[in-house]
Design an enzyme around this catalytic site. Structure first.
Site, short mmCIF file in Angstrom:
data_model
loop_
_atom_site.label_atom_id
_atom_site.label_comp_id
_atom_site.label_asym_id
_atom_site.label_seq_id
_atom_site.Cartn_x
_atom_site.Cartn_y
_atom_site.Cartn_z
N LYS A 114 0.82 -1.21 0.00
CA LYS A 114 0.00 0.00 0.00
C LYS A 114 0.85 1.26 0.00
CE LYS A 114 -4.47 -1.68 1.41
NZ LYS A 114 -5.59 -1.63 2.33
N LYS A 196 -4.20 -11.61 -6.92
CA LYS A 196 -5.49 -11.87 -6.25
C LYS A 196 -6.56 -10.88 -6.73
CE LYS A 196 -5.25 -8.94 -2.23
NZ LYS A 196 -5.51 -8.60 -0.90
N LYS A 199 -10.23 -5.22 -4.60
CA LYS A 199 -11.17 -4.10 -4.77
C LYS A 199 -10.51 -2.91 -5.45
CE LYS A 199 -14.02 -4.92 -0.68
NZ LYS A 199 -14.03 -4.63 0.74
P1 TYM Z 1 -10.80 -6.94 3.30
O1 TYM Z 1 -11.90 -5.96 3.48
O2 TYM Z 1 -9.71 -6.58 2.33
O3 TYM Z 1 -11.38 -8.32 2.86
C1 TYM Z 1 -12.44 -8.96 3.56
C2 TYM Z 1 -12.23 -10.45 3.58
O4 TYM Z 1 -12.12 -10.97 2.24
C3 TYM Z 1 -10.92 -11.74 2.11
N1 TYM Z 1 -10.42 -11.57 0.73
C4 TYM Z 1 -10.25 -12.60 -0.12
N2 TYM Z 1 -10.44 -13.92 0.01
C5 TYM Z 1 -10.18 -14.70 -1.06
N3 TYM Z 1 -9.75 -14.20 -2.25
C6 TYM Z 1 -9.52 -12.88 -2.42
N4 TYM Z 1 -9.11 -12.42 -3.60
C7 TYM Z 1 -9.78 -12.01 -1.33
N5 TYM Z 1 -9.68 -10.67 -1.16
C8 TYM Z 1 -10.08 -10.42 0.11
C9 TYM Z 1 -9.97 -11.14 3.14
O5 TYM Z 1 -8.95 -12.06 3.48
C10 TYM Z 1 -10.91 -10.84 4.28
O6 TYM Z 1 -11.12 -12.00 5.06
N6 TYM Z 1 -7.96 -6.13 7.35
C11 TYM Z 1 -9.13 -6.84 6.84
C12 TYM Z 1 -10.40 -6.48 7.58
C13 TYM Z 1 -10.31 -6.68 9.05
C14 TYM Z 1 -10.33 -7.92 9.75
C15 TYM Z 1 -10.26 -7.58 11.13
C16 TYM Z 1 -10.43 -9.26 9.34
C17 TYM Z 1 -10.22 -5.67 9.96
N7 TYM Z 1 -10.19 -6.23 11.21
C18 TYM Z 1 -10.24 -8.58 12.14
C19 TYM Z 1 -10.40 -10.24 10.35
C20 TYM Z 1 -10.31 -9.90 11.70
C21 TYM Z 1 -9.34 -6.47 5.38
O7 TYM Z 1 -8.86 -5.47 4.92
O8 TYM Z 1 -10.16 -7.32 4.70
#
Ligand code: TYM
Length: 331
Positions: A114, A196, A199
């Site tokens: 990032k 991957k 978004k």
């Molecule tokens: P975020 O918002 O980027 O993504 C949400 C969830 O989706 C999963 N994910 C994927 N899984 C499979 N293939 C992909 N291409 C893919 N892209 C995203 C992510 O692994 C996630 O589970 N930091 C985290 C949010 C967060 C969080 C937490 C998660 C904040 N606090 C505490 C678990 C526990 C995030 O940015 O996820």
């Protein structure tokens, strides 16, 4: 009676969730709510590490929250909340940041990625992001954290913090473990199957939003990048086909052997169409439910409010315990 295991996971409200978020995380969230004591949330505090438009962010938080319900999460069974509605997260994050090393945070690959993407805004929040994520998890004493593989390094850091903190103060936090479904832990971009699905991808054909309409979904799958062969099988080097097989397997409940047999002697065109149709079919009920909820804003708002109250109550206990352990004076 044996206590149910506790589950915690959050998703950022930046843009509508895509198929990776849905298959990698949200589908497991729904499955787990039957068996476990689950808390799920919208990580609005995390999302401002990258500059957001306030009007858009406000709309996205509401949309993401309604989508949790539309995806099948029941606000009666699970605690569904918005992170920013619960001040305990930022309070614990501060305390934990004093138990996290600069070197540990410097090694986080997401921070490095990032910082490269936004060289003009490498803010302190971007750097301490994993500490806030650790606070999210530890506040609820989560046993399991259902995430995609991209979050495992952050989870590992949370585990290190637990070990360090508990080592000094005794058993304060539960040691969390990741919960991953191997085949969908990393859904890949439809335009570059070595990356991957994300978004922030600038190419709109690279990802499928869970609110894309049927025609758009089918068109994106028809354009998915594969290889120059013709055989639908999971051989090494066929990243694009393997990605499509994983998606198809997840939404249609089929194994790789089933899929190989189904498309034996058929071309990629037939296969891509079938994947697109199966994804559209799978998302149709969620989309219909989302539409219904969009017309019932009062209900969604009431859920948000009671979710915030529940989340506050559960997490306050942990925060108070921590404050006491580190030596703060409680009134
Ligand atoms: P975020 O918002 O980027 O993504 C949400 C969830 O989706 C999963 N994910 C994927 N899984 C499979 N293939 C992909 N291409 C893919 N892209 C995203 C992510 O692994 C996630 O589970 N930091 C985290 C949010 C967060 C969080 C937490 C998660 C904040 N606090 C505490 C678990 C526990 C995030 O940015 O996820």
């Amino acid at each position: 009676m044996e206590q149910k295991k506790r589950i915690l996971s959050l998703i950022q409200p930046t843009n509508t969730p895509h198929l990776g978020n849905y298959l990698g995380a949200m589908c497991n969230w729904v499955k787990m709510q039957e068996e476990f004591d689950c808390t799920y949330g919208i990580a609005d505090l995390h999302s401002i590490t990258v500059r957001q438009d306030p009007t858009k962010l406000r709309a996205q938080i509401k949309e993401s929250y309604a989508l949790l319900i539309a995806a099948g999460l029941d606000p009666e069974k699970s605690t569904l909340f918005v992170q920013g509605h619960n001040p305990n997260h930022s309070e614990l994050a501060w305390i934990l940041s004093c138990y996290t090393q600069f070197g540990e945070l410097s090694r986080m690959t997401q921070f490095k990625d990032k910082s490269q993407k936004h060289p003009d805004n490498i803010n302190a929040g971007l750097f301490t992001y994993p500490v806030l994520m650790a606070a999210d998890i530890l506040l609820y004493q989560a046993d399991l954290v259902p995430v995609g593989v991209d979050q495992m390094q952050h989870l590992e850091l949370a585990r290190n913090i637990v070990q360090r903190f508990n080592g000094i103060y005794g058993d304060v936090f539960t040691m969390p473990e990741g919960y991953i479904t191997k085949s969908t832990a990393k859904v890949m971009s439809l335009q570059d199957p070595t990356k991957k699905m994300s978004k922030s991808d600038e190419n709109p054909n690279a990802s499928v939003s869970i609110l894309d309409d049927r025609d758009t979904i089918i068109r994106k799958f028809k354009r998915a990048v594969t290889d120059s062969e013709t055989e639908v099988c999971a051989r090494e080097g066929k990243d694009g086909i393997i990605n499509l097989m994983s998606i198809y397997g997840a939404v249609a409940g089929k194994s790789f052997e089933d899929i190989e047999a189904e498309f034996k002697g058929k071309g990629y065109g037939d296969f891509k169409l079938a994947v697109g149709e199966a994804v559209a079919d799978k998302l149709a009920p969620l989309q219909a439910e989302y539409k219904r909820l969009s017309e019932d804003k009062a209900y969604v708002e009431a859920c948000m409010k009671s979710g915030a109250e529940k989340a506050y109550k559960i997490s306050r206990k942990t925060l108070q315990k921590v404050q006491k352990k580190v030596g703060f004076v409680q009134l």
